[in-house]
Design a protein around this motif. Structure first.
Motif, PDB file in Angstrom:
ATOM      1  N   UNK A  19      43.385  49.546  40.619  1.00 22.13           N
ATOM      2  CA  UNK A  19      42.788  48.240  40.903  1.00 22.13           C
ATOM      3  C   UNK A  19      42.826  47.993  42.412  1.00 22.13           C
ATOM      4  N   UNK A  20      41.692  47.540  42.957  1.00 24.72           N
ATOM      5  CA  UNK A  20      41.620  47.118  44.355  1.00 24.72           C
ATOM      6  C   UNK A  20      41.305  45.626  44.373  1.00 24.72           C
ATOM      7  N   UNK A  21      42.145  44.848  45.032  1.00 24.56           N
ATOM      8  CA  UNK A  21      41.949  43.402  45.158  1.00 24.56           C
ATOM      9  C   UNK A  21      41.621  43.097  46.614  1.00 24.56           C
ATOM     10  N   UNK A  22      40.506  42.421  46.859  1.00 21.86           N
ATOM     11  CA  UNK A  22      40.131  42.013  48.220  1.00 21.86           C
ATOM     12  C   UNK A  22      40.461  40.535  48.376  1.00 21.86           C
ATOM     13  N   UNK A  23      41.429  40.251  49.228  1.00 21.36           N
ATOM     14  CA  UNK A  23      41.852  38.875  49.454  1.00 21.36           C
ATOM     15  C   UNK A  23      43.241  38.632  48.903  1.00 21.36           C
ATOM     16  N   UNK A  24      44.207  38.321  49.798  1.00 24.57           N
ATOM     17  CA  UNK A  24      45.596  38.149  49.368  1.00 24.57           C
ATOM     18  C   UNK A  24      46.040  36.699  49.457  1.00 24.57           C
ATOM     19  N   UNK A  25      45.143  35.785  49.081  1.00 28.48           N
ATOM     20  CA  UNK A  25      45.555  34.412  48.883  1.00 28.48           C
ATOM     21  C   UNK A  25      46.233  34.275  47.530  1.00 28.48           C
ATOM     22  N   UNK A  26      46.524  33.036  47.085  1.00 28.16           N
ATOM     23  CA  UNK A  26      47.194  32.852  45.803  1.00 28.16           C
ATOM     24  C   UNK A  26      46.456  33.507  44.633  1.00 28.16           C
ATOM     25  N   UNK A  27      45.127  33.504  44.677  1.00 32.69           N
ATOM     26  CA  UNK A  27      44.348  34.084  43.584  1.00 32.69           C
ATOM     27  C   UNK A  27      44.496  35.599  43.577  1.00 32.69           C
ATOM     28  N   UNK A  28      44.257  36.223  44.733  1.00 33.45           N
ATOM     29  CA  UNK A  28      44.401  37.666  44.810  1.00 33.45           C
ATOM     30  C   UNK A  28      45.803  38.126  44.481  1.00 33.45           C
TER      31      UNK A  28
ATOM     32  N   UNK B 120      46.323  47.856  44.744  1.00 34.18           N
ATOM     33  CA  UNK B 120      46.350  47.634  46.186  1.00 34.18           C
ATOM     34  C   UNK B 120      45.653  46.316  46.484  1.00 34.18           C
ATOM     35  N   UNK B 121      46.166  45.596  47.473  1.00 31.80           N
ATOM     36  CA  UNK B 121      45.551  44.337  47.885  1.00 31.80           C
ATOM     37  C   UNK B 121      45.213  44.434  49.368  1.00 31.80           C
ATOM     38  N   UNK B 122      44.026  43.952  49.739  1.00 34.07           N
ATOM     39  CA  UNK B 122      43.497  44.073  51.105  1.00 34.07           C
ATOM     40  C   UNK B 122      43.390  42.673  51.707  1.00 34.07           C
ATOM     41  N   UNK B 123      43.930  42.498  52.905  1.00 38.30           N
ATOM     42  CA  UNK B 123      43.901  41.182  53.531  1.00 38.30           C
ATOM     43  C   UNK B 123      43.719  41.321  55.039  1.00 38.30           C
ATOM     44  N   UNK B 124      42.761  40.551  55.600  1.00 40.71           N
ATOM     45  CA  UNK B 124      42.484  40.586  57.031  1.00 40.71           C
ATOM     46  C   UNK B 124      43.298  39.560  57.813  1.00 40.71           C
ATOM     47  N   UNK B 125      43.811  38.528  57.123  1.00 41.20           N
ATOM     48  CA  UNK B 125      44.572  37.489  57.822  1.00 41.20           C
ATOM     49  C   UNK B 125      45.997  37.460  57.272  1.00 41.20           C
TER      50      UNK B 125
ATOM     51  N   UNK C  57      37.570  46.336  40.807  1.00 35.95           N
ATOM     52  CA  UNK C  57      37.646  45.712  42.132  1.00 35.95           C
ATOM     53  C   UNK C  57      37.532  44.209  41.898  1.00 35.95           C
ATOM     54  N   UNK C  58      38.512  43.458  42.396  1.00 38.31           N
ATOM     55  CA  UNK C  58      38.505  42.002  42.244  1.00 38.31           C
ATOM     56  C   UNK C  58      38.283  41.358  43.600  1.00 38.31           C
ATOM     57  N   UNK C  59      37.230  40.564  43.703  1.00 40.59           N
ATOM     58  CA  UNK C  59      36.933  39.848  44.944  1.00 40.59           C
ATOM     59  C   UNK C  59      37.538  38.452  44.847  1.00 40.59           C
ATOM     60  N   UNK C  60      38.502  38.197  45.721  1.00 42.59           N
ATOM     61  CA  UNK C  60      39.247  36.938  45.717  1.00 42.59           C
ATOM     62  C   UNK C  60      39.288  36.382  47.137  1.00 42.59           C
ATOM     63  N   UNK C  61      38.135  36.305  47.768  1.00 43.91           N
ATOM     64  CA  UNK C  61      38.060  35.979  49.193  1.00 43.91           C
ATOM     65  C   UNK C  61      37.935  34.490  49.479  1.00 43.91           C
TER      66      UNK C  61
ATOM     67  N   UNK D  21      33.561  44.988  38.365  1.00 43.64           N
ATOM     68  CA  UNK D  21      33.613  44.045  39.484  1.00 43.64           C
ATOM     69  C   UNK D  21      33.920  42.644  38.977  1.00 43.64           C
ATOM     70  N   UNK D  22      34.930  42.019  39.593  1.00 41.02           N
ATOM     71  CA  UNK D  22      35.392  40.698  39.184  1.00 41.02           C
ATOM     72  C   UNK D  22      35.332  39.742  40.372  1.00 41.02           C
ATOM     73  N   UNK D  23      34.965  38.496  40.105  1.00 40.56           N
ATOM     74  CA  UNK D  23      34.996  37.433  41.114  1.00 40.56           C
ATOM     75  C   UNK D  23      35.917  36.342  40.604  1.00 40.56           C
ATOM     76  N   UNK D  24      36.999  36.100  41.326  1.00 38.40           N
ATOM     77  CA  UNK D  24      38.051  35.218  40.824  1.00 38.40           C
ATOM     78  C   UNK D  24      38.385  34.177  41.885  1.00 38.40           C
ATOM     79  N   UNK D  25      38.558  32.936  41.450  1.00 40.48           N
ATOM     80  CA  UNK D  25      38.927  31.865  42.369  1.00 40.48           C
ATOM     81  C   UNK D  25      37.714  31.175  42.966  1.00 40.48           C
ATOM     82  N   UNK D  26      37.905  30.526  44.107  1.00 39.23           N
ATOM     83  CA  UNK D  26      36.866  29.684  44.698  1.00 39.23           C
ATOM     84  C   UNK D  26      35.545  30.412  44.904  1.00 39.23           C
ATOM     85  N   UNK D  27      35.602  31.727  45.134  1.00 41.36           N
ATOM     86  CA  UNK D  27      34.387  32.480  45.450  1.00 41.36           C
ATOM     87  C   UNK D  27      33.359  32.413  44.324  1.00 41.36           C
TER      88      UNK D  27
END
Length: 477
Positions: free
Chosen positions: A6-15, A30-35, A136-140, A300-306
Motif C-alpha cells: 500500500x502507498x499512501x500519499x499524504x500524512x495528515x490524520x487521514x493518511x 509506505x506513507x509519502x509526505x512533503x510537509x 494507492x490512497x490519495x489523502x492530500x 485507487x482510493x480517495x479518502x478525506x477532504x480530497x
C-alpha cells in the motif's frame, strides 16, 4: 523502484489512519509526505485554532460567573499555549508513531506516474519510484481557495494557515468570508485584541447551518465588538503601509492584515491524475468504499477532504478506518459488506456527519438541517426548545442563551437531524449522533433519562414538546 502493498500519499490524520489500518492488517505500507507529518489539522487548523479559542471562550464564561474576576487575557500566554498544542510545528512525535506502527515514511512530493505507481521527488530533486501491489490512497486534503483579486502575491493575505500561526496580534483585522474559519477566527482575534471587521458576501453567516444558530452567533460576534457587514464584497485590494480594501458599496476599509476565508480547494493539481485518466485540480470523487470510480482494478482510493464528501478531520478519519478495512479485505479476496452501516460502507457521510463550531455560543449539529430536508424533499417533523429554560443552563451560565432543534422521521419515529446552539453544547452532540446512527425509536429514547441538572435534560424537553404538539404543526416540508 521499491515495492509495497500500500502507498499512501499524504500524512495528515487521514493518511495516518489509512496507513495505520493497513499496517495493522499486515500489509507493507509506505506513507509519502512533503510537509509535516500530522498535516493541516495538527499545525494549521484544528489544533491551533481550538488552542486559540479555548482560553478565549473560558475567559468569556468566567467574566459572567458570580465570584469570578478573570482580569484581562494574557495574550502571549495564549499564543504560547497555541504553540505547544501545535507541537511547536515539529512532527517528531508523529514520525515516532509511524515507526512504532511499522509504517515506512518517505519525505517528498508524491504523484502518480501510472497505474499503481507513484514517483516521489525529494527536497534534493532526487526521484524515487514506488509500486503498490494492492492500493494507492490519495489523502492530500485541501488548501485555501482564494478569490480572483489582482496581484495576490503582493497583497500577502492571511489564509487559515497564517490566521492560526500568527505571532503578533494585528490592531485591525479584516476577514472576508462567512463560514466556519471566518467566524472562529473572528471570535479568537477580536478577543485577543484585534478590531475585526467581517465582510460577508451573503446576507448571513454560516449558510449550511440552521438559521437560529447562525443568528445567535451573529449577535454574539457583534456584542463582542466585531463589525459584521453582510452583502459586502471586496472589489479591489492593495497593500502599502497597510491593507486598503475597496468595498462594493464604494467605501474604503483599512486594515493591518487581511484574512481570506473564502473556502477550500482540493490538493490534486500536481498528483499525476492525468496518468490514470483523471482530471488534475478537481475534487477526486469516491464511492462509499472510498474507491475512485472510472479507474480499472479497484486500486485507487480517495479518502478525506480530497473527495469532498465531508470536509472535517473526524469524518476523514472515519473514512480512513473504512478504507483501510476495504483495502485489507480486498487484498485477502474477502467479500465486502457494502450494505448501509456495513463494515466497508461510509454511510455516516450521508446520514450522520457531526460538526462543532467553537464560537460563543457553540453550535453543534449532526444529520439533516431544515434546509437539507427541504432540498431532499424529505418529510420531517421539527421540534424546537429554548435551551435557556433547562435547569442545567441556569447552572452553566447566568443569562444563558441557546436553542435546540431535532428533526424526526414521522413514519419511522427516529431522529434524522439535530442542532444545538449555546455554551457547552458540544458535549450534547455524541448523544444525538448515537440516536441517528443507531436509529433509536422515540419510544426507546423516553427511557434514556437525563441527569439533573445538566444541559442534557433538553432531550427530555424536546420529547415532551413533540408529544404535546399537534401533528398538523410539526411538519417541516
Amino acid at each position: 523502484m521499491r515495492i509495497f502493498d500500500v502507498v499512501v500519499i499524504g500524512a495528515g490524520p487521514v493518511g495516518e489512519n489509512v496507513a495505520g489500518r493497513t499496517a495493522a492488517a499486515g500489509l507493507n505500507t509506505v506513507i509519502v509526505e512533503a510537509e509535516l507529518v500530522g498535516g493541516e489539522c495538527s499545525y494549521w487548523a484544528c489544533e491551533p485554532s481550538k488552542a486559540l479559542l479555548r482560553p478565549v471562550l473560558l475567559h468569556a464564561e468566567a467574566r459572567g460567573m458570580p465570584g469570578l474576576d478573570p482580569g484581562p487575557l494574557d495574550v502571549q500566554a495564549v499564543l504560547r499555549h497555541r504553540d505547544r498544542m501545535s507541537g511547536d510545528w515539529n512532527d517528531q512525535s508523529q514520525v515516532q508513531w509511524l515507526e512504532q506502527e511499522g509504517i515506512t515514511l518517505i519525505r517528498g512530493h508524491g504523484r502518480l506516474s501510472g497505474p499503481r505507481t507513484v514517483e516521489v521527488t525529494g527536497a534534493d530533486g532526487a526521484v524515487l519510484r514506488l509500486s503498490a501491489r494492492h492500493a494507492v490512497a490519495i489523502c492530500t486534503g485541501t488548501r485555501a481557495a482564494l478569490p480572483p483579486l489582482p496581484d495576490l502575491a503582493a497583497l500577502r493575505p492571511w489564509t487559515s494557515r497564517e490566521a492560526t500561526s500568527a505571532t503578533q496580534v494585528p490592531s485591525r483585522l479584516a476577514i472576508v468570508g462567512g463560514g466556519v474559519v471566518a467566524v472562529e477566527m473572528a471570535t479568537a482575534w477580536q478577543a485577543l485584541g484585534s478590531q475585526v471587521t467581517l465582510l460577508v458576501r451573503e446576507s448571513g453567516l454560516l449558510a449550511r447551518m440552521e438559521r437560529f444558530a447562525a443568528d445567535l452567533v451573529t449577535d454574539a460576534l457583534r456584542a463582542s465588538g466585531v463589525d459584521v457587514r453582510f452583502d459586502t464584497t471586496v472589489t479591489a485590494a492593495t497593500r502599502g503601509a497597510d491593507v486598503r480594501l475597496e468595498l462594493s458599496g464604494g467605501e474604503v476599509l483599512h486594515a493591518d492584515e487581511l484574512l481570506l476565508a473564502t473556502g477550500r480547494a482540493p490538493r490534486t493539481d500536481d498528483l499525476g491524475l492525468e496518468t490514470v485518466g483523471l482530471r488534475p485540480g478537481a475534487w477526486l470523487p469516491s464511492d462509499d468504499t472510498y474507491t475512485v470510480p472510472g479507474v480499472t482494478g479497484d486500486w485507487l482510493y480517495a479518502v478525506g477532504d480530497v473527495n469532498q464528501r465531508a470536509l472535517l478531520t473526524h469524518q476523514g478519519k472515519y473514512q480512513a478506518r473504512i478504507a483501510g478495512a476495504v483495502i485489507a479485505d480486498r487484498a485477502r479476496n474477502h467479500t465486502l459488506d457494502r450494505g448501509p452501516w456495513g463494515r466497508h460502507t461510509g454511510t455516516a457521510d450521508h446520514a450522520a456527519v457531526p460538526q462543532v463550531l467553537f464560537t460563543d455560543p457553540e453550535v453543534a449539529s449532526v444529520g439533516l438541517t431544515t434546509d437539507d430536508a427541504a432540498r431532499l424533499g424529505r418529510d420531517v417533523d421539527i421540534v424546537d426548545y429554548d435551551l435557556g429554560l433547562v435547569a442545567g443552563a441556569h447552572q452553566h451560565s447566568p443569562g444563558y442563551r441557546g436553542r435546540a432543534r431535532i428533526l424526526l422521521d414521522p413514519e419511522r419515529g427516529t431522529v434524522v437531524g439535530a442542532t444545538f446552539a449555546g455554551r457547552g453544547v458540544a458535549e450534547l452532540l455524541q448523544s444525538a449522533t448515537f440516536a441517528i446512527t443507531g436509529e433509536i425509536p422515540l419510544d426507546r429514547l423516553w427511557h434514556a433519562v437525563p441527569a439533573f441538572p445538566t444541559l442534557s435534560e433538553v432531550w427530555l424537553r424536546l420529547l415532551e414538546t413533540y408529544r404535546d404538539t399537534p401533528a398538523s404543526l410539526r411538519s417541516g416540508r
